[in-house]
Design a protein around this motif. Structure first.
Motif, PDB file in Angstrom:
ATOM      1  N   HIS A  12       0.864  -1.183   0.000  1.00  0.00           N
ATOM      2  CA  HIS A  12       0.000   0.000   0.000  1.00  0.00           C
ATOM      3  C   HIS A  12       0.898   1.230   0.000  1.00  0.00           C
ATOM      4  O   HIS A  12       1.192   1.800   1.033  1.00  0.00           O
ATOM      5  CB  HIS A  12      -0.901  -0.019   1.234  1.00  0.00           C
ATOM      6  CG  HIS A  12      -2.063   0.910   1.111  1.00  0.00           C
ATOM      7  ND1 HIS A  12      -2.938   1.158   2.119  1.00  0.00           N
ATOM      8  CD2 HIS A  12      -2.483   1.665   0.073  1.00  0.00           C
ATOM      9  CE1 HIS A  12      -3.865   2.011   1.713  1.00  0.00           C
ATOM     10  NE2 HIS A  12      -3.596   2.338   0.478  1.00  0.00           N
ATOM     11  N   VAL A  51       5.752   0.078   8.560  1.00  0.00           N
ATOM     12  CA  VAL A  51       6.021   0.779   7.303  1.00  0.00           C
ATOM     13  C   VAL A  51       6.365   2.244   7.595  1.00  0.00           C
ATOM     14  O   VAL A  51       6.176   2.737   8.706  1.00  0.00           O
ATOM     15  CB  VAL A  51       4.817   0.707   6.338  1.00  0.00           C
ATOM     16  CG1 VAL A  51       4.620  -0.693   5.833  1.00  0.00           C
ATOM     17  CG2 VAL A  51       3.557   1.234   6.987  1.00  0.00           C
ATOM     18  N   HIS A  80       5.484   5.344   7.936  1.00  0.00           N
ATOM     19  CA  HIS A  80       4.260   6.106   8.129  1.00  0.00           C
ATOM     20  C   HIS A  80       4.326   6.709   9.527  1.00  0.00           C
ATOM     21  O   HIS A  80       4.915   6.122  10.434  1.00  0.00           O
ATOM     22  CB  HIS A  80       3.047   5.173   7.997  1.00  0.00           C
ATOM     23  CG  HIS A  80       1.734   5.885   7.978  1.00  0.00           C
ATOM     24  ND1 HIS A  80       1.025   6.130   9.120  1.00  0.00           N
ATOM     25  CD2 HIS A  80       1.024   6.415   6.965  1.00  0.00           C
ATOM     26  CE1 HIS A  80      -0.081   6.774   8.802  1.00  0.00           C
ATOM     27  NE2 HIS A  80      -0.102   6.964   7.499  1.00  0.00           N
ATOM     28  N   ALA A  81       3.713   7.868   9.683  1.00  0.00           N
ATOM     29  CA  ALA A  81       3.789   8.561  10.965  1.00  0.00           C
ATOM     30  C   ALA A  81       3.222   7.730  12.106  1.00  0.00           C
ATOM     31  O   ALA A  81       3.632   7.882  13.259  1.00  0.00           O
ATOM     32  CB  ALA A  81       3.025   9.882  10.862  1.00  0.00           C
ATOM     33  N   SER A  82       2.289   6.832  11.793  1.00  0.00           N
ATOM     34  CA  SER A  82       1.629   6.058  12.847  1.00  0.00           C
ATOM     35  C   SER A  82       2.545   5.009  13.444  1.00  0.00           C
ATOM     36  O   SER A  82       2.353   4.581  14.573  1.00  0.00           O
ATOM     37  CB  SER A  82       0.393   5.375  12.279  1.00  0.00           C
ATOM     38  OG  SER A  82       0.782   4.381  11.354  1.00  0.00           O
ATOM     39  N   MET A 103       2.551   2.044  12.436  1.00  0.00           N
ATOM     40  CA  MET A 103       1.765   0.815  12.475  1.00  0.00           C
ATOM     41  C   MET A 103       2.160  -0.121  11.340  1.00  0.00           C
ATOM     42  O   MET A 103       2.721   0.314  10.331  1.00  0.00           O
ATOM     43  CB  MET A 103       0.287   1.155  12.361  1.00  0.00           C
ATOM     44  CG  MET A 103      -0.170   1.975  13.529  1.00  0.00           C
ATOM     45  SD  MET A 103      -1.918   2.063  13.631  1.00  0.00           S
ATOM     46  CE  MET A 103      -2.270   0.535  14.414  1.00  0.00           C
ATOM     47  N   PRO A 104       1.900  -1.406  11.512  1.00  0.00           N
ATOM     48  CA  PRO A 104       2.272  -2.359  10.456  1.00  0.00           C
ATOM     49  C   PRO A 104       1.271  -2.364   9.312  1.00  0.00           C
ATOM     50  O   PRO A 104       0.111  -2.006   9.488  1.00  0.00           O
ATOM     51  CB  PRO A 104       2.276  -3.697  11.190  1.00  0.00           C
ATOM     52  CG  PRO A 104       1.339  -3.523  12.321  1.00  0.00           C
ATOM     53  CD  PRO A 104       1.320  -2.073  12.683  1.00  0.00           C
ATOM     54  N   ASP A 105       1.763  -2.751   8.154  1.00  0.00           N
ATOM     55  CA  ASP A 105       0.919  -2.898   6.979  1.00  0.00           C
ATOM     56  C   ASP A 105       1.443  -4.090   6.182  1.00  0.00           C
ATOM     57  O   ASP A 105       2.553  -4.570   6.421  1.00  0.00           O
ATOM     58  CB  ASP A 105       0.953  -1.608   6.153  1.00  0.00           C
ATOM     59  CG  ASP A 105      -0.293  -1.453   5.284  1.00  0.00           C
ATOM     60  OD1 ASP A 105      -1.181  -2.309   5.390  1.00  0.00           O
ATOM     61  OD2 ASP A 105      -0.364  -0.488   4.519  1.00  0.00           O
ATOM     62  N   VAL A 124       7.755  13.492   8.328  1.00  0.00           N
ATOM     63  CA  VAL A 124       7.333  12.788   9.541  1.00  0.00           C
ATOM     64  C   VAL A 124       8.488  11.934  10.046  1.00  0.00           C
ATOM     65  O   VAL A 124       9.318  11.478   9.257  1.00  0.00           O
ATOM     66  CB  VAL A 124       6.093  11.891   9.289  1.00  0.00           C
ATOM     67  CG1 VAL A 124       4.876  12.737   9.032  1.00  0.00           C
ATOM     68  CG2 VAL A 124       6.340  10.927   8.151  1.00  0.00           C
ATOM     69  N   SER A 176      -7.951  14.570  11.255  1.00  0.00           N
ATOM     70  CA  SER A 176      -8.234  13.131  11.315  1.00  0.00           C
ATOM     71  C   SER A 176      -9.462  12.860  12.178  1.00  0.00           C
ATOM     72  O   SER A 176     -10.236  11.952  11.889  1.00  0.00           O
ATOM     73  CB  SER A 176      -7.017  12.330  11.782  1.00  0.00           C
ATOM     74  OG  SER A 176      -6.613  12.703  13.055  1.00  0.00           O
ATOM     75  N   LYS A 183      -6.079   0.324  12.789  1.00  0.00           N
ATOM     76  CA  LYS A 183      -5.226  -0.103  11.681  1.00  0.00           C
ATOM     77  C   LYS A 183      -4.713   1.144  10.974  1.00  0.00           C
ATOM     78  O   LYS A 183      -5.113   2.254  11.288  1.00  0.00           O
ATOM     79  CB  LYS A 183      -6.034  -0.960  10.695  1.00  0.00           C
ATOM     80  CG  LYS A 183      -6.205  -2.384  11.178  1.00  0.00           C
ATOM     81  CD  LYS A 183      -6.932  -3.224  10.166  1.00  0.00           C
ATOM     82  CE  LYS A 183      -8.385  -2.825  10.061  1.00  0.00           C
ATOM     83  NZ  LYS A 183      -9.268  -3.764   9.502  1.00  0.00           N
ATOM     84  N   LEU A 184      -3.865   0.920  10.000  1.00  0.00           N
ATOM     85  CA  LEU A 184      -3.290   2.052   9.281  1.00  0.00           C
ATOM     86  C   LEU A 184      -4.382   2.875   8.606  1.00  0.00           C
ATOM     87  O   LEU A 184      -4.275   4.089   8.485  1.00  0.00           O
ATOM     88  CB  LEU A 184      -2.301   1.526   8.241  1.00  0.00           C
ATOM     89  CG  LEU A 184      -1.183   2.480   7.883  1.00  0.00           C
ATOM     90  CD1 LEU A 184      -0.269   2.697   9.055  1.00  0.00           C
ATOM     91  CD2 LEU A 184      -0.400   1.967   6.713  1.00  0.00           C
ATOM     92  N   TRP A 231      -6.214   4.973  11.385  1.00  0.00           N
ATOM     93  CA  TRP A 231      -5.362   5.610  12.384  1.00  0.00           C
ATOM     94  C   TRP A 231      -5.628   7.102  12.437  1.00  0.00           C
ATOM     95  O   TRP A 231      -5.897   7.731  11.430  1.00  0.00           O
ATOM     96  CB  TRP A 231      -3.899   5.332  12.021  1.00  0.00           C
ATOM     97  CG  TRP A 231      -2.920   5.995  12.926  1.00  0.00           C
ATOM     98  CD1 TRP A 231      -2.543   5.574  14.158  1.00  0.00           C
ATOM     99  CD2 TRP A 231      -2.187   7.205  12.673  1.00  0.00           C
ATOM    100  NE1 TRP A 231      -1.628   6.443  14.684  1.00  0.00           N
ATOM    101  CE2 TRP A 231      -1.391   7.453  13.800  1.00  0.00           C
ATOM    102  CE3 TRP A 231      -2.137   8.102  11.608  1.00  0.00           C
ATOM    103  CZ2 TRP A 231      -0.541   8.549  13.893  1.00  0.00           C
ATOM    104  CZ3 TRP A 231      -1.298   9.202  11.697  1.00  0.00           C
ATOM    105  CH2 TRP A 231      -0.510   9.420  12.831  1.00  0.00           C
ATOM    106  N   LYS A 232      -5.547   7.646  13.667  1.00  0.00           N
ATOM    107  CA  LYS A 232      -5.794   9.079  13.827  1.00  0.00           C
ATOM    108  C   LYS A 232      -4.578   9.729  14.476  1.00  0.00           C
ATOM    109  O   LYS A 232      -3.911   9.122  15.306  1.00  0.00           O
ATOM    110  CB  LYS A 232      -6.992   9.303  14.766  1.00  0.00           C
ATOM    111  CG  LYS A 232      -8.302   8.864  14.207  1.00  0.00           C
ATOM    112  CD  LYS A 232      -9.436   9.342  15.081  1.00  0.00           C
ATOM    113  CE  LYS A 232      -9.533   8.586  16.382  1.00  0.00           C
ATOM    114  NZ  LYS A 232     -10.691   8.960  17.183  1.00  0.00           N
ATOM    115  N   TRP A 233      -4.336  10.986  14.118  1.00  0.00           N
ATOM    116  CA  TRP A 233      -3.312  11.746  14.825  1.00  0.00           C
ATOM    117  C   TRP A 233      -3.792  11.982  16.241  1.00  0.00           C
ATOM    118  O   TRP A 233      -4.947  12.332  16.465  1.00  0.00           O
ATOM    119  CB  TRP A 233      -3.070  13.085  14.126  1.00  0.00           C
ATOM    120  CG  TRP A 233      -2.259  12.973  12.889  1.00  0.00           C
ATOM    121  CD1 TRP A 233      -2.706  12.736  11.626  1.00  0.00           C
ATOM    122  CD2 TRP A 233      -0.833  13.076  12.780  1.00  0.00           C
ATOM    123  NE1 TRP A 233      -1.658  12.687  10.751  1.00  0.00           N
ATOM    124  CE2 TRP A 233      -0.492  12.900  11.427  1.00  0.00           C
ATOM    125  CE3 TRP A 233       0.197  13.312  13.696  1.00  0.00           C
ATOM    126  CZ2 TRP A 233       0.817  12.942  10.965  1.00  0.00           C
ATOM    127  CZ3 TRP A 233       1.495  13.351  13.235  1.00  0.00           C
ATOM    128  CH2 TRP A 233       1.807  13.165  11.889  1.00  0.00           C
TER     129      TRP A 233
END
Lengths: 574, 182
Positions: free
Chosen positions: A51, A101, A103-105, A107-109, A347, A444, B165-166, B169-171
């Protein structure tokens, strides 16, 4: 440089426009433009996220253990808004799983892990002549080649290169590259200007645009010269390279469009509605590689700069772990974190083992000396410096106030979604408030609420339809029943009128019915007498004697039961 | 004097007629307040409020028969919104109506016997299946109302909390260090 009369006139006639505000942060660009674009040796492994674009995640097309060739599609685009993902080199698929990945989060993808075999063996591929190919086919090629916007937005280019409802007058090619430290587009324009212009020509063809304006900030004279030279060399028509003033964020699509054409694009409005479309120079280059050479998007130019020995641009295979990249550039030991993108909009990466994606234009190794930790935020003093620099003409101090107090409706009223998150406001804020973070948070939250609202509306609709359906089914059932009853009544009436021919015509309705019942009973009795138990035929003598024994037992039990029944006790069954 | 009276009476009759006609001609269908309340409610149709769906609850609130703190899926934010809409005080949730994290139902397809009881219970038709065929939840349509859980004779439905999940996801709300005073 000698200019021909025509082009001189064209340059003379063009008046540039201005966007509101803007800042002049130190550019730090010369650090990474000293040497040309270098190629990285093949890394040990590649972690390719599926992605890497706006839209639906690509669907994996390979299996673990499978050998893939360079350029082989490993992720199939899913749905209208999606893009393909390819194997950046030949090798073996080691895993398809969730991994962290870029990404700012943090989190995994879903990622495909590829172990290169070192041969870098291409899959069979060939380009087409775009002049003899239908536009639909060209767009399909772009989608299959995984070409997305390389300026950072990673929006699928096949969708952007199509405008059915609006006439596109101007195609803007964005080479402004306004953010400090980043030089990947600069170096690409210096080294590969001809393919960029050819790609722009393809995009112009796809959009039926009248003219192509290539905007480059005037702090990149080498790039401007190289592009102008290539333009003359190949004799591109209706195309112009324009130097725009260096002012952050002049490389934002909306800002560049405004500067070059004077057209303002509001939030929620596509620039195509105003007759303008914008692509990044690197995207134009990838478009040409995909169309003319059949090469999918396997690599991109990444600026590696900051706290490294040799800040430089690299042509990096997608999925290359960031740590290998910075190590090759001579990472210094006091690097604490890695920024993907520039210092203004970039980021922080969750860790240094994530893979480079199509959106990675720059990796800045950040040390505490180079990027000191942010100073503690002080209260807003409403100095309105942020308002002065906001390129979208917003009121950042009000937006901050609304975001901070979770007053999202008000934030939307103040055009929060016009904010391009350029960070100019936070840069000038004397109170060091992380303004952009507040806007990202508010955006967001609003998006999630909008999503929930839509889900609630859908649920309401489904619930109401369900109730309507249940009601309708009830009615239909009642109607069917009524119809059956009517039919039965009619049949009866018909029978009544027919019967009197057989029986005494003088008999009344009740009598005929009784007669019919008697006749039916007699028929049933006859049938019962005629029928004999089938399973007692064709039995062997042993079976017959067994059956008789059972019958005898049963008769005995019946007798006992009837005797017991006299004492008001139910017979016991065994 | 009498003329003035007649004029007033005639005027009153005329205006009355106009008003009467307007009230028929421009009659508002349904209860607009109930619809506004319904728009605020989360539409899970779970019945935790004691009413058979969000709309009946909205109607009850509009009539003043129900409290505003009976909707756990709406969360405290929902109560705030209702309080603001109705101009009443915020009221915290009662003891037996606490909000839970959002979840969607999941059918263990190995265990499902295809009895269709859950399909009949689902208020938003988010379960696909037929008699003696395996059933499954359309996760994107599931409101997490839990109404399908009790009817299941083999207890094969569980509620899975929605994971971050991605894609959703929220800031986070910015946490800035405070300046230490010396």
């Amino acid at each position: 440089m000698a200019l021909s009369g025509d082009s001189f006139k064209a340059i003379e006639m063009r008046t540039l426009h201005h966007f509101h505000g803007g800042i002049h942060p130190p550019t730090h660009k010369s650090q990474s433009t000293g040497t040309g674009i270098a190629t990285l040796p093949l890394p040990e492994k590649l972690v390719v996220p599926l992605h890497q674009h706006v839209g639906n995640c690509a669907v994996p097309e390979v299996r673990v253990g499978e050998h893939v060739l360079k350029g082989q599609r490993i992720g199939r685009p899913e749905g209208r808004q999606s893009s393909a993902v390819h194997a950046p080199t030949s090798g073996t698929v080691a895993a398809i799983d969730m991994q962290t990945v870029a990404h700012a989060s943090g989190m995994p993808d879903l990622c495909v892990t590829l172990i290169p075999d070192g041969k870098d063996e291409w899959i069979a591929h060939a380009g087409v002549d775009y002049r003899n190919t239908s536009h639909t086919d060209l767009r399909h090629m772009l989608r299959d080649a995984g070409v997305v916007g390389l300026g950072g937005a990673v929006f699928p280019s096949d969708i952007k290169s199509y405008s059915r409802h609006h006439k596109i007058t101007t195609l803007v090619i964005n080479g402004a590259e306004c953010e400090p430290y980043i030089t990947c587009d600069d170096m690409l324009m210096r080294e590969r200007p001809r393919d960029i212009l050819r790609g722009a020509e393809v995009l112009r063809e796809l959009l039926y645009a009248d003219e192509v304006l290539i905007g480059i900030e005037d702090n990149k004279p080498e790039a401007i010269a190289a592009m102008r030279k290539a333009l003359e060399q190949d004799g591109h028509q209706h195309m112009e390279v324009i130097a725009v003033p260096t002012l952050y964020p002049g490389g934002g699509a909306k800002q560049l469009i405004l500067v070059l054409t004077g057209v303002e694009v509001a939030a929620g409005v596509r620039s195509t509605e105003k007759g303008v479309q914008c692509f990044n120079v690197a995207t134009a280059w990838s478009v040409w590689r995909a169309i003319a050479h059949g090469e999918p998007l396997l690599s991109r130019i990444v600026t590696v700069t900051g706290n490294v020995e040799h800040a430089q641009n690299f042509e990096v295979l997608l999925g290359t772990p960031v740590q290998e990249l910075v190590a090759y550039a001579g990472n210094k030991p006091d690097t604490g974190r890695y920024i993907m993108g520039g210092p203004m909009m970039g980021v922080d990466l969750p860790n240094s083992s994530v893979g480079v994606t199509k959106a990675t234009n720059c990796i800045i190794a950040a040390s505490p000396a180079l990027f000191p930790p942010p100073q503690p935020a002080l209260p807003c003093i409403r100095c309105t410096r942020c308002t002065d620099v906001c390129p979208a003409e917003l009121q950042p101090q009000d937006l901050y106030w609304f975001a901070k107090s979770n007053n999202f409706g008000k934030a939307q009223e103040f055009s929060l979604f016009d904010c391009i998150e350029c960070g100019a406001c936070a840069y000038v804020c004397p109170s060091h408030i992380p303004l952009v973070h507040y806007y990202r948070y508010a955006k967001s939250e609003i998006l999630v609420r909008d999503h929930d609202k839509r889900a609630a509306d859908l649920a309401r609709e489904r619930h109401e339809f369900r109730q309507f359906r249940i009601e309708r089914e009830k009615q239909e059932k009642a109607e069917r029943l009524a119809q059956k009853e009517r039919a039965a009544a009619e049949a009866k009436a018909k029978a009544v009128t027919e019967l009197p021919t057989q029986v005494d015509p003088a008999a009344d309705a009740d009598d005929t019915q009784q007669l019919r019942i008697d006749a039916a009973l007699a028929r049933a009795k006859e049938q019962a007498a005629a029928a004999s138990p089938r399973n007692t035929e064709l039995l062997t003598p042993e079976q017959r004697s067994e059956v008789e024994a059972i019958e005898a037992r049963r008769a005995k039990i019946h007798k006992i039961a009837s005797d017991a029944g006299a004492d008001d006790e139910p017979p016991k069954r065994n | 004097m009498i003329t003035a009276l007649w004029i007033m009476v005639a005027l009153a009759a005329l205006l009355g007629l106009i008003l009467g006609y307007a009230s028929i001609r421009f009659r508002v269908e349904g209860n607009p307040l109930a619809e506004k309340i319904d728009a605020v409610l989360p539409q899970t149709q779970c019945g935790q409020c004691g009413y058979p769906g969000c709309k009946p609850y909205a109607e009850a609130i509009a009539k003043g028969e129900a409290d505003i703190n009976l909707c756990p899926p709406g969360g405290e934010e929902g109560i705030h919104k209702l309080a603001e809409l109705l101009g009443v005080e915020f009221k915290p949730f009662g003891e037996n109506a606490q909000p839970k994290p959002k979840a969607v139902a999941f059918i263990d397809e190995e265990t499902c016997i295809g009895c269709t009881l859950c399909i009949q219970a689902c208020p938003v038709d988010a379960i696909v299946g037929a008699a003696k065929q395996m059933h499954t939840i359309i996760a994107s349509e599931c409101t997490g109302c839990e109404l399908c859980v009790p009817p299941c004779p083999v207890d094969c439905i569980s509620m899975l909390p929605l994971e971050e999940k991605l894609t959703n996801w929220k800031w986070r709300y910015p946490v800035t260090p405070l300046k230490l005073s010396k």
